[in-house]
Each structure stands twice: as C-alpha cells, then as structure tokens.
Design an enzyme around this catalytic site. Structure first.
Site, PDB file in Angstrom:
ATOM      1  N   ARG A  62       0.819  -1.219   0.000  1.00 58.12           N
ATOM      2  CA  ARG A  62       0.000   0.000   0.000  1.00 58.12           C
ATOM      3  C   ARG A  62       0.848   1.261   0.000  1.00 58.12           C
ATOM      4  O   ARG A  62       0.434   2.308  -0.513  1.00 58.12           O
ATOM      5  CB  ARG A  62      -0.975   0.002   1.188  1.00 58.12           C
ATOM      6  CG  ARG A  62      -2.180  -0.892   0.990  1.00 58.12           C
ATOM      7  CD  ARG A  62      -3.096  -0.853   2.212  1.00 58.12           C
ATOM      8  NE  ARG A  62      -2.450  -1.388   3.391  1.00 58.12           N
ATOM      9  CZ  ARG A  62      -2.438  -2.675   3.718  1.00 58.12           C
ATOM     10  NH1 ARG A  62      -3.061  -3.549   2.975  1.00 58.12           N
ATOM     11  NH2 ARG A  62      -1.807  -3.086   4.802  1.00 58.12           N
ATOM     12  N   GLU A  99       2.942  -5.917  13.141  1.00 55.64           N
ATOM     13  CA  GLU A  99       1.813  -6.047  14.063  1.00 55.64           C
ATOM     14  C   GLU A  99       1.179  -7.434  13.945  1.00 55.64           C
ATOM     15  O   GLU A  99       0.724  -7.993  14.919  1.00 55.64           O
ATOM     16  CB  GLU A  99       0.790  -4.943  13.770  1.00 55.64           C
ATOM     17  CG  GLU A  99      -0.213  -4.723  14.880  1.00 55.64           C
ATOM     18  CD  GLU A  99      -1.276  -3.698  14.509  1.00 55.64           C
ATOM     19  OE1 GLU A  99      -1.202  -3.138  13.402  1.00 55.64           O
ATOM     20  OE2 GLU A  99      -2.178  -3.497  15.320  1.00 55.64           O
TER      21      GLU A  99
HETATM   22  P1  AMP Z   1       4.318  -1.941  11.339  1.00 58.75           P
HETATM   23  O1  AMP Z   1       5.579  -2.561  10.843  1.00 58.75           O
HETATM   24  O2  AMP Z   1       3.761  -2.643  12.543  1.00 58.75           O
HETATM   25  O3  AMP Z   1       4.474  -0.436  11.562  1.00 58.75           O
HETATM   26  O4  AMP Z   1       3.224  -2.173  10.235  1.00 58.75           O
HETATM   27  C1  AMP Z   1       3.150  -1.335   9.176  1.00 58.75           C
HETATM   28  C2  AMP Z   1       2.523  -1.945   7.964  1.00 58.75           C
HETATM   29  O5  AMP Z   1       1.532  -2.944   8.213  1.00 58.75           O
HETATM   30  C3  AMP Z   1       1.856  -0.815   7.238  1.00 58.75           C
HETATM   31  O6  AMP Z   1       2.569  -0.575   6.064  1.00 58.75           O
HETATM   32  C4  AMP Z   1       0.448  -1.255   6.987  1.00 58.75           C
HETATM   33  O7  AMP Z   1       0.292  -1.486   5.611  1.00 58.75           O
HETATM   34  C5  AMP Z   1       0.256  -2.563   7.730  1.00 58.75           C
HETATM   35  N1  AMP Z   1      -0.611  -2.434   8.912  1.00 58.75           N
HETATM   36  C6  AMP Z   1      -0.254  -2.684  10.195  1.00 58.75           C
HETATM   37  N2  AMP Z   1      -1.267  -2.500  11.035  1.00 58.75           N
HETATM   38  C7  AMP Z   1      -2.314  -2.110  10.291  1.00 58.75           C
HETATM   39  C8  AMP Z   1      -3.673  -1.752  10.599  1.00 58.75           C
HETATM   40  N3  AMP Z   1      -4.157  -1.764  11.850  1.00 58.75           N
HETATM   41  N4  AMP Z   1      -4.467  -1.363   9.577  1.00 58.75           N
HETATM   42  C9  AMP Z   1      -3.985  -1.343   8.315  1.00 58.75           C
HETATM   43  N5  AMP Z   1      -2.729  -1.672   7.972  1.00 58.75           N
HETATM   44  C10 AMP Z   1      -1.901  -2.070   8.936  1.00 58.75           C
END
Ligand code: AMP
Length: 174
Positions: A62, A99
């Site tokens: 995305r 996450e």
């Molecule tokens: P992080 O590495 O945990 O910061 O996760 C970031 C990536 O995971 C982002 O690029 C989002 O595309 C996706 N992502 C993580 N959590 C969410 C969420 N609650 N809603 C949508 N996309 C998420």
C-alpha cells in the site's frame, strides 16, 4: 492547505482483519475518491517542507500508492522496498516483525545512492518495524533519511520510538 477531517471520515475501520484483535484501517475509500486522494497526497508532500529530496522510497504494497504519487508530485524518483524475492537485481534485505506476523523486505543495491536525500513514505505506521527496517536499508546504502511520512499513525503502538532520528509526520493519528 487542505484539512484532514474529510480524510479521517473516509477511513474505514475493519475489526478482526486480517486476524482477530487487529482493527484494520481500510484506506481504499480515500483512494477511490479523486479529491480525497489528491488532498492526501498534497498533505503528504507538505510534510517535506522545503527540504531538498532526491528520492521517495515506498514500502510494499500500500505504501507504493502513496509514495509513487508523492514522488511524481515532487518531481523526483520513486524507489520500491519490496517483500523478499520480488526484486530482480542485486538486493539488500532485512528481517523484521510486524503487528501481525513476520516479514523480510529488500531494496535494490543501486536504488538509492550515497549522499542522496530520501523521504520514506508509507500508508500506516503501526509498530514501526517495517518503516524502521526500510530506514535501516536506506541508510545502509549511504543515503540520508531526511524524513518519514505516513498517511496514518497508530500512536498506541509507539512506532515512532523504533525509527531512527529524523522528522516523522503523519496526516491522521489514532
Ligand atoms: P508496522 O511494521 O507494525 O508499523 O506495520 C506497518 C505496515 O503494516 C503498514 O505498512 C500497513 O500497511 C500494515 N498495517 C499494520 N497494522 C495495520 C492496521 N491496523 N491497519 C492497516 N494496515 C496495517
């Protein structure tokens, strides 16, 4: 400068996607509306201020949508950070946890050059694992990270704390 209220109103919360306990922020209604998407890209571009930027790096998948539009608006090149095994040439990779699950991301070794000023753009900052890994890949190639800009930031997950010191901006904070 456009306000972000209409963007916030368009982001859709999807409970328990893709796993139980995750409240997924669905940005597709923003993308599907020409004015909303345009305003979103304007706000992301404004986070760069008057800094010189040589490249915009976006994160699979995305992040590409936002980063490519920002790069085009700023008149600079776009560089993809991709999931492992997708880039065809010589790559540098890094593993990290997110996450939901684990991931390895890669960057072409010649995608950013030593001394280039790079803006990192992604859709969402959650735990920060993805962005921090991308930042590390960028700086490991000798480029300078001049900022990291996100459409959405989930503040409770404290992703900012994982990032290297650089200006970090988000348009919508939850
Ligand atoms: P992080 O590495 O945990 O910061 O996760 C970031 C990536 O995971 C982002 O690029 C989002 O595309 C996706 N992502 C993580 N959590 C969410 C969420 N609650 N809603 C949508 N996309 C998420």
């Amino acid at each position: 400068m456009p306000s972000s209220d209409h963007l916030r109103a368009a982001v859709r919360d999807i409970p328990d996607f893709p796993k139980e306990g995750i409240l997924f922020k669905d940005i597709t209604p923003v993308l599907a509306d020409g004015k909303l998407f345009h305003d979103c890209i304007t706000l992301l571009c404004n986070t760069a201020g008057d800094q010189v930027i040589d490249k915009v790096v976006g994160i699979d998948a995305r992040g590409f949508i936002f980063a490519a539009a920002v790069a085009d608006r700023l008149g600079v090149g776009f560089v993809p950070v991709r999931k492992a095994g997708k880039l065809p040439w010589k790559t540098r990779g890094l593993a990290y946890s997110l996450e939901y699950g684990e991931n390895v991301i890669e960057l072409h070794e010649d995608a950013v050059l030593p001394g280039e000023k790079v803006l990192l753009v992604d859709d969402l900052l959650a735990t920060g694992g993805t962005a921090a890994a991308a930042a590390e890949l960028i700086t490991s190639l000798g480029a300078t990270l001049v900022g990291a800009s996100f459409f959405i930031e989930l503040e409770d997950l404290a992703g900012r704390a994982k990032m290297p010191p650089c200006p970090i901006h988000s348009i919508l904070k939850y």
